[in-house]
Enzyme design. Structure first.
Site, PDB file in Angstrom:
ATOM      1  N   ASP A   5       0.826  -1.202   0.000  1.00  0.00           N
ATOM      2  CA  ASP A   5       0.000   0.000   0.000  1.00  0.00           C
ATOM      3  C   ASP A   5       0.863   1.256   0.000  1.00  0.00           C
ATOM      4  O   ASP A   5       1.786   1.381   0.814  1.00  0.00           O
ATOM      5  CB  ASP A   5      -0.901   0.043   1.236  1.00  0.00           C
ATOM      6  CG  ASP A   5      -1.917  -1.080   1.267  1.00  0.00           C
ATOM      7  OD1 ASP A   5      -2.143  -1.712   0.227  1.00  0.00           O
ATOM      8  OD2 ASP A   5      -2.478  -1.326   2.355  1.00  0.00           O
ATOM      9  N   GLY A  41     -20.111   2.706  11.478  1.00  0.00           N
ATOM     10  CA  GLY A  41     -20.358   3.140  12.847  1.00  0.00           C
ATOM     11  C   GLY A  41     -21.656   2.640  13.438  1.00  0.00           C
ATOM     12  O   GLY A  41     -21.862   2.714  14.661  1.00  0.00           O
ATOM     13  N   GLY A  94     -22.628  -0.547  13.245  1.00  0.00           N
ATOM     14  CA  GLY A  94     -22.428  -1.892  13.763  1.00  0.00           C
ATOM     15  C   GLY A  94     -22.419  -2.940  12.674  1.00  0.00           C
ATOM     16  O   GLY A  94     -22.066  -2.657  11.522  1.00  0.00           O
ATOM     17  N   THR A 125      -8.783   2.107   6.587  1.00  0.00           N
ATOM     18  CA  THR A 125      -8.173   1.051   5.776  1.00  0.00           C
ATOM     19  C   THR A 125      -8.032  -0.222   6.616  1.00  0.00           C
ATOM     20  O   THR A 125      -7.537  -0.177   7.732  1.00  0.00           O
ATOM     21  CB  THR A 125      -6.785   1.474   5.266  1.00  0.00           C
ATOM     22  OG1 THR A 125      -6.885   2.738   4.618  1.00  0.00           O
ATOM     23  CG2 THR A 125      -6.218   0.452   4.291  1.00  0.00           C
ATOM     24  N   ALA A 126      -8.470  -1.331   6.066  1.00  0.00           N
ATOM     25  CA  ALA A 126      -8.362  -2.658   6.702  1.00  0.00           C
ATOM     26  C   ALA A 126      -9.303  -2.857   7.883  1.00  0.00           C
ATOM     27  O   ALA A 126      -9.220  -3.873   8.567  1.00  0.00           O
ATOM     28  CB  ALA A 126      -6.929  -2.967   7.144  1.00  0.00           C
ATOM     29  N   ALA A 127     -10.237  -1.936   8.094  1.00  0.00           N
ATOM     30  CA  ALA A 127     -11.200  -2.131   9.186  1.00  0.00           C
ATOM     31  C   ALA A 127     -12.022  -3.394   8.965  1.00  0.00           C
ATOM     32  O   ALA A 127     -12.166  -4.232   9.862  1.00  0.00           O
ATOM     33  CB  ALA A 127     -12.117  -0.910   9.294  1.00  0.00           C
ATOM     34  N   GLY A 128     -12.561  -3.554   7.756  1.00  0.00           N
ATOM     35  CA  GLY A 128     -13.354  -4.732   7.450  1.00  0.00           C
ATOM     36  C   GLY A 128     -12.530  -6.006   7.437  1.00  0.00           C
ATOM     37  O   GLY A 128     -12.996  -7.066   7.856  1.00  0.00           O
ATOM     38  N   ASP A 129     -11.287  -5.906   6.959  1.00  0.00           N
ATOM     39  CA  ASP A 129     -10.403  -7.080   6.927  1.00  0.00           C
ATOM     40  C   ASP A 129     -10.042  -7.524   8.338  1.00  0.00           C
ATOM     41  O   ASP A 129      -9.999  -8.725   8.634  1.00  0.00           O
ATOM     42  CB  ASP A 129      -9.123  -6.758   6.154  1.00  0.00           C
ATOM     43  CG  ASP A 129      -9.403  -6.407   4.702  1.00  0.00           C
ATOM     44  OD1 ASP A 129     -10.421  -6.877   4.155  1.00  0.00           O
ATOM     45  OD2 ASP A 129      -8.592  -5.660   4.108  1.00  0.00           O
ATOM     46  N   ALA A 162      -8.192  -1.104  15.159  1.00  0.00           N
ATOM     47  CA  ALA A 162      -7.438  -0.915  13.917  1.00  0.00           C
ATOM     48  C   ALA A 162      -7.636   0.474  13.316  1.00  0.00           C
ATOM     49  O   ALA A 162      -6.688   1.061  12.780  1.00  0.00           O
ATOM     50  CB  ALA A 162      -7.836  -1.986  12.911  1.00  0.00           C
TER      51      ALA A 162
END
Length: 307
Positions: free
Chosen positions: A13, A223, A225, A248-252, A283
């Site tokens: 990245d 935010g 949930g 970035t990468a919150a979902g991962d 994260a």
């Protein structure tokens, strides 16, 4: 300890920090620039490993410095890299425009990630069959994801699809082999054509995804949930409120942490979502993908502090 295999992307990245997105034709000065390891596959695998899962990876890198760096990130996290092979194409890259608000826009060069072939999946057959969970995304080829999920289902392995970046036309055969699909609200809308804005529309989108073949659904709502729907239960699990610096990468991070905890029969789904949500909330308070992913000890400490 869950055994998790990730079939996915490995990207370096380049993070471009900007006040806001530029308008067409506008030149805008950056406030900072940095590089970090990333790629949805790498992020998810490292999140799972840092939360205690025995994690393996199937993917490709280029014969270049970026590839060697990504391989070292995986190995440093204790991930089995036997099925990470070298392609003639360069290692994948992502260019992340990070706004002061914490929101980001990302441009991806697939590179070696797009060179995964059926032979690579066959070489990893034993790795897949010996797993509890296999996770993949849409940063690697669809056909190989379908192939891997077929092998997994024959062996009783739980299949988890993170449909990102989202595509309108997903192979029905892939969706019919999905035990859990985990889009965010934008991805859910692209897949179902239902705009997800609240729990009611999340229910509608999740129902549609189940009609398309996915057995269980989690739609992450930022935010607000995470909403989940199984054959017997549905609920909105509220998010932890924090000040996001970089999403970035919150979902991962969420997904990797989730599969590190989840029982194969989904009997502890809500509890696993709470753990994953806390990991994600940690994260987003740091810049970068891999550098921001917390350890199991950090997540547990943060959950204990909430009591």
């Amino acid at each position: 300890m869950n055994k998790v295999t990730v079939l996915g992307s490995l990207n370096v990245d380049t993070i471009l920090q900007i006040p806001r997105l530029p308008q067409p034709g506008e030149t805008l000065a950056m406030t900072d620039q940095r590089s970090a390891g990333g790629g949805k596959g790498a992020n998810q695998a490292i999140s799972a490993a840092r939360s205690g899962a025995a994690t393996s990876f199937i993917g490709k890198i280029g014969d270049d410095e970026n590839g060697r760096m990504m391989l070292s990130f995986l190995k440093d996290a204790g991930i089995n890299t036997e099925q990470v092979t070298v392609s003639s194409k360069g290692t994948g890259q992502a260019f992340i425009m990070l706004q002061e608000s914490g929101e980001n826009s990302i441009i991806i060069y697939g590179g070696a990630n797009q060179e995964i072939k059926d032979a690579d999946i066959e070489n990893a057959r034993e790795m897949i069959q010996s797993s509890d969970f296999i996770v993949t995304q849409f940063e690697t080829p669809f056909d190989q994801a379908t192939h891997a999920f077929k092998i997994a289902k024959e062996a009783g392995v739980v299949t988890v699809l993170n449909p990102a970046p989202a595509h309108k036309n997903v192979d029905p055969e892939l969706l019919q082999n999905v035990d859990l699909i985990t889009p965010n609200e934008t991805e859910a809308e692209i897949l179902t054509e239902i705009k997800v804005v609240d729990q009611i529309t999340a229910h509608e989108a999740a129902t549609r995804l189940q009609e398309l073949g996915a057995k269980n659904v989690i739609i992450t709502l930022g935010g607000k949930g995470a909403y989940f729907k199984t054959a017997t239960e549905e609920k909105l699990v509220k998010a932890f409120k924090v000040h996001a610096i970089d999403t970035t990468a919150a979902g991962d991070t969420f997904l990797g942490a989730l599969v590190s905890r989840l029982n194969k029969d989904f009997s502890n789904l809500e509890e696993s979502i709470i753990y994953a949500s806390k990991a994600s909330s940690i994260a987003v308070q740091k810049v970068g993908a891999i550098p921001s992913i917390p350890t199991e000890a950090q997540v547990k400490a943060a959950l204990e502090a909430e009591k």
